[in-house]
Design a protein around this motif. Sequence first.
Motif, mmCIF file in Angstrom:
data_model
loop_
_atom_site.group_PDB
_atom_site.id
_atom_site.type_symbol
_atom_site.label_atom_id
_atom_site.label_comp_id
_atom_site.label_asym_id
_atom_site.label_seq_id
_atom_site.Cartn_x
_atom_site.Cartn_y
_atom_site.Cartn_z
ATOM 1 N N ARG A 1 49.420 78.040 23.677
ATOM 2 C CA ARG A 1 48.987 76.678 23.401
ATOM 3 C C ARG A 1 50.184 75.809 23.012
ATOM 4 O O ARG A 1 51.077 76.241 22.306
ATOM 5 C CB ARG A 1 47.968 76.659 22.251
ATOM 6 C CG ARG A 1 46.680 77.386 22.587
ATOM 7 C CD ARG A 1 45.790 77.418 21.359
ATOM 8 N NE ARG A 1 44.581 78.189 21.618
ATOM 9 C CZ ARG A 1 43.453 77.674 22.073
ATOM 10 N NH1 ARG A 1 43.392 76.385 22.348
ATOM 11 N NH2 ARG A 1 42.397 78.424 22.271
ATOM 12 N N ARG B 1 49.798 69.973 26.072
ATOM 13 C CA ARG B 1 48.968 70.414 27.185
ATOM 14 C C ARG B 1 47.601 70.879 26.707
ATOM 15 O O ARG B 1 47.506 71.635 25.742
ATOM 16 C CB ARG B 1 49.683 71.575 27.909
ATOM 17 C CG ARG B 1 48.936 72.111 29.122
ATOM 18 C CD ARG B 1 48.992 71.088 30.246
ATOM 19 N NE ARG B 1 48.175 71.474 31.358
ATOM 20 C CZ ARG B 1 48.576 72.327 32.314
ATOM 21 N NH1 ARG B 1 49.769 72.862 32.253
ATOM 22 N NH2 ARG B 1 47.789 72.600 33.316
ATOM 23 N N VAL B 2 46.551 70.432 27.368
ATOM 24 C CA VAL B 2 45.205 70.912 27.074
ATOM 25 C C VAL B 2 45.114 72.365 27.510
ATOM 26 O O VAL B 2 45.483 72.698 28.638
ATOM 27 C CB VAL B 2 44.151 70.063 27.810
ATOM 28 C CG1 VAL B 2 42.762 70.627 27.580
ATOM 29 C CG2 VAL B 2 44.219 68.609 27.344
ATOM 30 N N CYS C 1 42.397 74.499 27.819
ATOM 31 C CA CYS C 1 41.324 74.820 28.759
ATOM 32 C C CYS C 1 40.327 73.670 28.769
ATOM 33 O O CYS C 1 39.916 73.194 27.707
ATOM 34 C CB CYS C 1 40.637 76.116 28.331
ATOM 35 S SG CYS C 1 39.400 76.733 29.511
ATOM 36 N N ARG C 2 39.946 73.217 29.943
ATOM 37 C CA ARG C 2 38.975 72.130 30.028
ATOM 38 C C ARG C 2 38.203 72.234 31.343
ATOM 39 O O ARG C 2 38.689 72.807 32.320
ATOM 40 C CB ARG C 2 39.662 70.763 29.938
ATOM 41 C CG ARG C 2 40.544 70.416 31.131
ATOM 42 C CD ARG C 2 41.015 68.976 31.080
ATOM 43 N NE ARG C 2 41.909 68.657 32.183
ATOM 44 C CZ ARG C 2 41.504 68.324 33.404
ATOM 45 N NH1 ARG C 2 40.201 68.278 33.674
ATOM 46 N NH2 ARG C 2 42.378 68.052 34.354
ATOM 47 N N GLY D 1 43.267 72.703 32.946
ATOM 48 C CA GLY D 1 44.110 72.940 31.785
ATOM 49 C C GLY D 1 45.086 74.075 32.026
ATOM 50 O O GLY D 1 45.277 74.525 33.164
#
Length: 232
Positions: free
Chosen positions: A165, A169-170, A172-173, A187
């Motif tokens: 993480r 940056r995202v 997970c989406r 993501g």
Amino acid sequence: MLSTSAFAETAALIGDPARASMLTALMDGRALTAAELARTAGITPQTASGHLARLTTAGLLAMERQGRHRYHRLATPAVAQMLESIMSVSAELATPSRKLAVVGPRDRAMRLARTCYDHLAGRIAVAMADRMVARGQIDLRPDGAALTEAGLGFLRGLGVEVEQRSSGRVFCRPCLDWSERRPHIAGAVGAALCRGCFSHGWLRRIDGTRAVAVTPAGRLALEQAFDMRLDP
């Protein structure tokens, strides 16, 4: 704070057919030259340069120099997400000119599997997401997504390493698939799965389009891993 004028300016930039064509061409995540983008849009390189300068100034594109060439790419994943969302809405609102539309090979390939910036989209990508949801490997909802420990182990078993993480940056989406009208995985998790499919040789790019083809080895691997049937 977002102003109405800024919103209208961004919409106007995307609304030009030539600029829309060039932005769509960059949805496969690769960087292209002005000449390549000009051919895609059917305009002269000089006209393309003007359009690209406006898109870069607005922050929709990023430009990189390599030798004497300048390469253009989408500036951020958020830009790609915006474009995919517009495509989804446009597909929903489009009125077919006739009841029975003829779907060509290119259209079938795009609907089966394609890149959506840095992750996979299309029927295969939605099927992957469905299977991972059913197994409890990912929690995929309209307002967000989360990879479970089981999901992390599953991806690692496939040889897919997910980036740690990061604030930029995202992780997970969900991303609404414009052709399936259902979510696929985006993501960092979606990007890692896409990279893994290419690095393992399960998928290969099709020149001139963001559609991708499933290799024989990929067909076997994906069917076994995700317990799904891919038409030959």
